[in-house]
Design an enzyme around this catalytic site. Structure first.
Site, PDB file in Angstrom:
ATOM      1  N   GLY A 197       0.778  -1.230   0.000  1.00  0.00           N
ATOM      2  CA  GLY A 197       0.000   0.000   0.000  1.00  0.00           C
ATOM      3  C   GLY A 197       0.805   1.272   0.000  1.00  0.00           C
ATOM      4  N   GLY A 198       2.078   1.207  -0.415  1.00  0.00           N
ATOM      5  CA  GLY A 198       2.939   2.384  -0.373  1.00  0.00           C
ATOM      6  C   GLY A 198       2.438   3.545  -1.205  1.00  0.00           C
ATOM      7  CG  ASP A 323       7.713   3.922  -7.057  1.00  0.00           C
ATOM      8  OD1 ASP A 323       7.641   3.661  -5.849  1.00  0.00           O
ATOM      9  OD2 ASP A 323       7.143   3.232  -7.921  1.00  0.00           O
ATOM     10  CG  ASP A 325       9.370   0.313  -4.057  1.00  0.00           C
ATOM     11  OD1 ASP A 325       9.089   1.495  -4.250  1.00  0.00           O
ATOM     12  OD2 ASP A 325       8.519  -0.561  -3.898  1.00  0.00           O
ATOM     13  CG  ASN A 422       8.588  -4.703  -9.678  1.00  0.00           C
ATOM     14  OD1 ASN A 422       7.810  -5.296  -8.958  1.00  0.00           O
ATOM     15  ND2 ASN A 422       8.534  -3.385  -9.831  1.00  0.00           N
TER      16      ASN A 422
END
Length: 591
Positions: A197-198, A323, A325, A422
């Site tokens: 839910g980032g 983004d 991560d 990813n």
């Protein structure tokens, strides 16, 4: 058979009684089974073929000479209209295969025949907000339970034999943007889970629960400033220390909705008793709103399995503005330091930011770092003394407030936010000493926009367009040497690679492509030795086990995931790919 009074059977007594009655003995999954998963070939009882996540099997029946004889044994469709992406890794035990599917479904299948034994379909409420398709990556096995997470942020434990719900617990509020897609793992008798839910301003964390009841044992937030807790048998909580220091690397109050979601789950190393969790992007994407490093986002966080306290952390992308991560899996392995010749307890991680990291897994010290993709624009490398990136000047998307207040300067950045790698899992071969990385070469135009937090709403503050860097390929399976940083070989692929990797002592690497092929290649050279067209894209990791004296290969198939939803120009390039939803199982043909 003579009747007896009811007794509390031990595992041995149960097996004897079952044998005498003619019923099959039920062998519960134990902590020992999970610890030995990487060494045994008779089953697969954990995500990653062992909690360290190496995805390496000692099985050798299928090898470089025999793989050409691999043929399908059975295939089972998930059925219905609920196709979409299928990213699940099957687990296999006691003759049953357990595999999750899109829309929070779980199937139990006879591993020998492919017959569906039972199916559980979780009732999802309206208004769920999964970021990146309605996928699920797999289940955990413990005792006689099979446990998985759902898109509405719940955990469900089912009886392996009947599919009946044994317990159900809420992870968090789906209306606030929380969801869950990762496969849980078992670490030292504890059920370990993260949250997704980032993109909605959630607060990432790792939870430990009693796998037999679902009750919390401890919880560790992965955003600086939030309190951790431990829980007693009655559910009473005790403060277990704040993660980091409030406002040390976050200014203002944005840490309260700071992201750092642990959406890809965790690995566990029994030698150090540490749980390794990758953490996602800080929220919002617009980095000009949150000056500082923004711990513990875009990092690897090592958590003591007993106490739930952070033992060390390493931030792969401080003050992430792309983004990138840092949620990619941290895979434990023994690293021979080329400078000293000493063997170090280490971990390898192919980060979304395009760099491959080798860290000492006892303390987080950076041992080596090198690019595993060909084009990186945001940084030129890392300072080995400090462990920090060497940022490229003007590589960060511009501040909207420096201009008209509506849109900051756009920059071209590579890799794209979908990452050099990813969710697709890497593998490490104990035989070759190489990591096998499903990499992607793409970039993006990205710019920042004003944004404010609203519960349950997207919390980005950025716009983007993803573009392929080459006409002939995006994906590339690469064998990389963690000591030298050398790319030993690569196999290019037209579409992005979005499925994980399996490697074996038979000298093989298996991986799937969005075009539908499951491939077996030589682990030393990358030469393709076998392939099979499954009929739909593969975005899941293969597994292997032995059954009735024969080595089996299995993979979940079904095109989807983040690429069709977020891929921009890339999504248009691969819009010819068809969805699906099946499990395929293979073994060697007997002549």
């Amino acid at each position: 058979m003579q009747k007896h009074k009811t007794l509390r059977y031990s595992a041995v007594a149960f097996a004897v009684a079952a044998a005498l009655s003619g019923a099959p003995a039920r062998a519960d999954v134990t902590d020992a089974d999970i610890l030995n998963d990487a060494k045994t070939t008779g089953d697969v009882v954990s995500f990653g073929l062992g909690t360290q996540g190496q995805r390496y099997s000692p099985a050798t029946q299928i090898n470089t000479k025999t793989v050409k004889n691999l043929v399908p044994v059975w295939s089972m469709s998930f059925g219905g209209e609920k196709q979409r992406g299928q990213e699940s890794q099957p687990v296999i035990h006691n003759g049953k295969m357990f595999v999750t599917a899109s829309y929070s479904r779980l199937f139990a299948i006879d591993a020998k025949s492919g017959k569906k034994l039972w199916k559980y379909e979780h009732r999802l409420p309206d208004g769920i907000m999964p970021c990146c398709d309605v996928i699920n990556r797999g289940a955990a096995l413990y005792g006689n339970l099979v446990i998985f997470a759902t898109l509405d942020a719940q955990l469900v434990a089912l009886n392996q034999d009947t599919g009946k719900v044994v317990w159900k617990e809420k992870l968090d509020d789906y209306k606030a943007g929380y969801s869950a897609t990762a496969a849980p793992i078992i670490a030292k008798g504890k059920l370990i889970t993260g949250v997704s839910g980032g993109e909605f301003g959630v607060v990432g964390r790792i939870d430990a629960r009693d796998p037999m009841t679902g009750k919390l044992l401890w919880t560790r937030p992965t955003v600086e400033g939030h309190m951790g807790y431990t829980f007693d048998k009655e559910g009473n909580k005790t403060e277990n220390g704040i993660s980091g220091t409030t406002n040390a690397t976050w200014s203002g109050d944005l840490w309260q909705t700071g992201g750092a979601a642990t959406w890809n789950g965790a690995t566990y190393d029994p030698e150090t008793n540490l749980i390794f969790a990758g953490t996602g992007n800080p929220a919002p994407w617009n980095s000009h709103l949150r000056p500082g490093d923004n711990l513990f986002s875009s990092s690897t966080v090592a958590i003591d399995a007993d106490t739930g306290k952070i033992a060390w952390h390493y931030q792969n992308t401080p003050h992430d503005g792309w983004d990138f991560d840092g949620v990619n899996e941290f895979v434990s392995f023994d690293f021979k330091d080329p400078k000293t010749g000493k063997v170090v307890k280490a971990g390898g991680k192919a980060d979304r930011n395009g760099f491959f990291f080798v860290n000492d897994r006892t303390n987080g010290k950076l041992l080596n770092v090198f690019p595993f993709v060909k084009k990186i624009t945001w940084a030129t490398g890392y300072d080995m003394a400090t462990g920090r990136p060497l940022y490229t000047a003007d590589g960060r998307p511009g501040d909207p407030n420096a201009g008209d207040g509506k849109k900051g300067n756009s920059v071209f950045s590579a890799p794209s936010f979908l990452g050099g790698k990813n969710q697709q899992q890497i593998a490490y071969s104990q035989q070759t000493g190489l990591f096998y990385v499903p990499a992607n070469e793409w970039g993006m135009d990205i710019w920042n926009e004003p944004v404010s937090y609203k519960k349950g709403a997207a919390y980005l503050g950025a716009g983007f367009t993803i573009k392929a860097l080459h006409d002939d390929y995006i994906g590339a399976l690469r064998a990389v040497d963690p000591a030298t940083g050398k790319i030993v070989w690569e196999n290019k692929n037209y579409a992005p690679l979005w499925g994980g990797v399996l490697t074996t002592a038979g000298g093989l690497v298996f991986y799937g492509t969005p075009e539908g092929y499951l491939k077996g290649v030589d682990a030393k050279t990358g030469k393709e030795l076998w392939s099979f067209q499954t009929g739909t894209g593969i975005v899941a990791p293969p597994v292997t086990w032995e059954q009735d004296g024969e080595q089996m290969i299995a993979v979940t198939t079904g095109w989807g995931g983040a690429v069709p939803l977020w891929g921009g120009d890339v999504a248009k390039r691969v819009n010819y790919l068809e969805q699906g939803g099946s499990v395929w199982v293979f073994k060697l043909h007997k002549s």
